[in-house]
Every structure is written in C-alpha cells, then in structure tokens.
Design an enzyme around this catalytic site. Structure first.
Site, short mmCIF file in Angstrom:
data_model
loop_
_atom_site.label_atom_id
_atom_site.label_comp_id
_atom_site.label_asym_id
_atom_site.label_seq_id
_atom_site.Cartn_x
_atom_site.Cartn_y
_atom_site.Cartn_z
N ASN A 233 82.31 106.50 131.53
CA ASN A 233 83.34 107.52 131.74
C ASN A 233 84.70 106.93 131.40
OD1 ASN A 233 84.47 106.28 134.21
ND2 ASN A 233 82.42 106.72 135.00
N PHE B 240 87.22 107.50 147.06
CA PHE B 240 88.07 108.32 146.20
C PHE B 240 87.30 109.57 145.79
CE2 PHE B 240 91.90 105.95 144.81
CZ PHE B 240 91.71 104.82 145.58
N LYS C 151 79.64 110.85 153.61
CA LYS C 151 79.45 109.42 153.26
C LYS C 151 80.02 108.50 154.33
CE LYS C 151 79.60 110.33 148.28
NZ LYS C 151 79.75 109.68 146.99
N LYS D 36 82.86 115.16 151.28
CA LYS D 36 82.39 113.82 150.85
C LYS D 36 82.70 112.78 151.91
CE LYS D 36 82.53 114.23 146.04
NZ LYS D 36 83.28 114.16 144.82
N ASP E 276 76.95 108.71 138.35
CA ASP E 276 75.97 109.28 139.29
C ASP E 276 74.55 109.18 138.75
OD1 ASP E 276 77.83 110.01 141.21
OD2 ASP E 276 78.39 111.81 140.08
N LYS F 291 66.73 99.33 119.53
CA LYS F 291 67.69 100.39 119.24
C LYS F 291 66.96 101.68 118.85
CE LYS F 291 71.45 101.36 116.12
NZ LYS F 291 71.91 101.11 114.77
O1 C5P Z 1 80.58 111.92 145.14
P1 C5P Z 1 81.60 111.22 144.33
O2 C5P Z 1 81.01 110.41 143.22
O3 C5P Z 1 82.71 112.08 143.84
O4 C5P Z 1 82.26 110.20 145.37
C1 C5P Z 1 83.29 109.37 144.99
C2 C5P Z 1 83.33 108.17 145.86
O5 C5P Z 1 82.02 107.64 146.05
C3 C5P Z 1 84.12 107.04 145.21
O6 C5P Z 1 84.75 106.30 146.21
C4 C5P Z 1 83.03 106.25 144.49
O7 C5P Z 1 83.43 104.90 144.27
C5 C5P Z 1 81.87 106.37 145.44
N1 C5P Z 1 80.56 106.35 144.78
C6 C5P Z 1 79.68 105.32 145.04
N2 C5P Z 1 78.43 105.30 144.43
C7 C5P Z 1 78.06 106.29 143.60
C8 C5P Z 1 78.94 107.35 143.33
C9 C5P Z 1 80.19 107.34 143.92
O8 C5P Z 1 80.00 104.43 145.81
N3 C5P Z 1 76.87 106.24 143.04
#
Ligand code: C5P
Length: 404
Positions: A208, A321, A339, A335, A277, A287
């Site tokens: 990204n 974040f 979390k 979130k 994600d 390749k």
């Molecule tokens: O759900 P989302 O990806 O928007 O959440 C963002 C937060 O979760 C950020 O702090 C990111 O670093 C953390 N995150 C994580 N592991 C993932 C996805 C996001 O720790 N696989």
C-alpha cells in the site's frame, strides 16, 4: 521544536569551526534565534562577518565591550540563552570549563549560564583519547553538561579515528533532545511503521502507499522524550532515527513475529503501520509467466497484530490508527473497542494534508471514555507529540490507579 528558541553558539578554534556556518544556517532554518560567540582562535579559522551575516545578529568576541551598561555581554548572553552549544569544543575550552577558568567571553558566559549547555568536542584522535580530556568531559557530564561525542572518520590532520565534529543534523538533533523534557523516561515504547509487503512470487508483492512517516515521527519524538524505543518497520525509504532500535520486516507475518517476540518489558505499543489485511494464499517459487486471459490471485486473511496484543496479559498502553474513507469516527471507535486499544488515532483519507505520503496530518484522537480530540492540520512531528502527550497522561493515570 527550535522555533523561537534562543540559542547561543560558542565557536572555538578548531579546524571544524568552518562547519559552524552550516550549523548556524540550520538552526536559523529551524526557527531558532542564534547569537554567536567566537574565541580569538576561532577567528583565525573563520571571520565573524560570515556568522554575523548568517545569524542576523552581531558576533560577540570581547569580554569588555560595553555599548550600553545593560549589555554587559556575558550576563546578557547567559540570560538570553535557552540553550548553549559549544561547537567545535576544543580540548582547551573543555579544560577551562572543567577547571572553572573564565578568561575570555566564551568561558565567562559558560560560567554565568543557567541554561543547558551542549559541548561538541572535535579534535585529533590522540587528543580526544588523552586522559585529561576524558576526565574533564566526565566531570562536565557529572555537573549536568551535555556532551555529543565526536564522530569517527578521516581527520584534518590526515589521521583516521574518533575526533570529527558530527554532522550538522546530528548536532541539531542533540540540541533538540537536550531541550526536550524527558517525560517518557523509564518507558519502553514499541512503534510499528510503514506498509507491509505480501509476496506472491519471487519478484512481486502486494503493498500500500504508506510512507512510514507517521510511525517514524512517533518513534523519534518518543526517543527524544527519554523512552527506550523499538521501531518495527515495514519497507520505507526513511532513515531510522538515531538512538532507536530498528527491526526491519517485510510481510505482516514477519511484523507479527517481530512485535510479539519483543513485547516483554514494553509499556506502550503504538501501531502506526499500515498492515496488509490480506496476503496471497500461495507464494510461488518461480516467477508467474504471463498467459492469455486473466489471472486470479487468491488472498487469505493476515492475523490482526494489534488485536493479538490487546488479548495478551500485561497492562500496557495500546494505541492504534484508523485510516478511513467513510464514517471515520464510528469506524474508529468500534475498532478501538473491538481490538482492546486505549487510544485510536483517526485520519480521514479524503482530508487535504492528511494520510499516507505527506509530511502533515489531520488527526482525531479517541479514547475509551468517549472523548474526541480533534486537532488541526499540523506536521507529523507535532501530531506525534500530541499522541505522546495523551499516552503520557494515560501512563500517569495508570500509575496513580496502581497506588490508589
Ligand atoms: O482494522 P484496521 O486495519 O483499520 O486497524 C488499524 C489498526 O490496526 C492499526 O493500528 C494497524 O497497525 C493495526 N493492524 C494490525 N494488524 C493488522 C491490521 C491492522 O495490527 N493485520
């Protein structure tokens, strides 16, 4: 950080005195007001006119030049200063300061100084290793003076070794650190930053636009504020901040391992990384060759690192974040709860000056009590400072709770 701050720069007679032109420029560029003192031997290496022009102030050289009575130079300069930098600091000035000698303007200002002083020794390697010099530096540090050790490399005397005046950026960084309140001393902050890379063949990956700037700014500010900092970083083009332990990772799985294996003793986790994600379900050994028609990549979920940390034992502060393109506050709040975070920093992808690649951000900080702190557009260093202010407040609350 240096904006509007009053800095007295004392230049002594080392060959590195020429670097003070650049140092003065950089201090001015960062918004400081600079007054320069030059010793007699410094003036053999550089004319006061250069530093006068760059600093926009007269250069002070003499102890007994009274233009007006209130201008008794050494007292006026000592009172003006919020920070004094002595760069380059010769063995001679270090010796005089350690012995309490004040026989010219610079050493007399040092004697009258209430503000912090940063010595930047620069000299030949043998001189730097001399036990008298080393004892003098120890004595100055024990009295609360700051010392930035010289860098290693080729020296003017053609020798190689430790003795070079550090780069201007390193001197400015040390100056900023001296001016920063160490209100996170004793804390261990783990920061994640940057994107992750999810490979699907030896040459290709999904990623990204994250630049890592926000996480690196948090790491730098936490380090300046006295915390021990571990920065777990996905691939970025940023130089790691000095004094920060850097752990470079590629994929989300690598980031997860790096973070979870370093949690012992960590008191604050700040997850600024834009973790992918999903990752490709298969990593091909060879390749992928192009063929006619379309190609379908199957993706599978990556583990949620912050959620795993949230489930672990140990009362550490967890900051996440949320970058959203719609329903920013509602999504961020859910979130945070889901979390198990203490704070969530929300930024809107659609907002001008916010988000991934830029040096600025527009953030909203949400806490578990339902407060929303909406901050205006600011650079990422300042935004990092505001996030750490909130972390600091939570740490204080936690300590008070433990006592109560
Ligand atoms: O759900 P989302 O990806 O928007 O959440 C963002 C937060 O979760 C950020 O702090 C990111 O670093 C953390 N995150 C994580 N592991 C993932 C996805 C996001 O720790 N696989």
């Amino acid at each position: 950080m240096l904006k509007g701050r009053h800095v007295v720069l004392g230049v002594t007679g080392g060959i590195a005195a020429y670097k003070c032109a650049e140092l003065t420029r950089e201090l001015i560029r960062r918004g400081a007001e600079v007054k320069v003192i030059m010793t007699e031997s410094a003036r053999e290496f550089m004319t006061p006119l250069t530093l006068q022009t760059l600093s926009g102030n007269p250069v002070y050289t003499e102890l007994f030049t009274l233009i007006r009575e209130q201008d008794i130079a050494h007292i006026a300069l000592a009172e003006f200063a919020e920070l004094m930098i002595v760069a380059p600091a010769t063995a001679n000035v270090i010796g005089k300061a350690a012995a309490g000698i004040a026989d010219d303007l610079l050493t007399t200002v040092l004697m009258a100084m209430k503000a912090p002083v940063l010595f930047c020794p620069a000299m030949n390697t043998q001189m730097y290793g001399n036990p008298a010099l080393q004892e003098n530096l120890k004595k100055l540090q024990a009295w609360g003076y700051h010392v930035l050790p010289p860098a290693s490399g080729p020296l003017a005397c053609k020798a190689e070794g430790q003795g070079r005046l550090p780069e201007v950026t390193a001197i400015v960084e040390a100056a900023v650190s001296v001016l920063t309140l160490k209100d996170l001393a004793g804390e261990h902050v783990l920061v994640t930053a940057g994107p992750t890379r999810e490979p699907f063949d030896p040459v290709r990956f999904i990623t990204n636009y994250s630049s890592g700037k926000m996480g690196y700014a948090v790491a730098l500010q936490a380090q300046r504020r006295g915390a021990r900092v571990t920065l777990v970083s996905g691939p970025t083009s940023l130089p790691p901040p000095d004094g920060v332990e850097i752990v470079n990772v590629g994929s989300a799985l690598e980031m997860r391992d790096a973070v979870l294996s370093r949690l012992a003793g960590v008191t604050v986790v700040i997850k600024a990384a834009a973790v992918a994600d999903y990752r490709p379900a298969a990593l091909r050994e060879q390749k992928i060759k192009k063929k006619g028609g379309s190609l379908t990549l199957e993706l599978e979920r990556n583990p949620d690192i912050i959620q795993e940390i949230g489930r672990k034992e140990g009362r550490r502060i967890i900051v996440g974040f949320a970058m959203e393109s719609e329903n920013l506050l509602e999504n961020a709040r859910s979130k945070m709860v889901e979390k198990n975070m203490d704070l969530i920093v929300a930024n809107d992808l659609r907002e001008e000056g916010a988000g991934f690649q830029c040096d600025t951000n527009v953030i909203k900080i949400l806490d578990r009590k339902g407060n929303i702190e909406e901050l205006p557009l600011m650079d990422k260093a300042e935004a990092a400072g505001r996030i750490l202010d909130r972390v600091r407040a939570l740490l204080k609350e936690k300590k008070r709770g433990r006592r109560g």
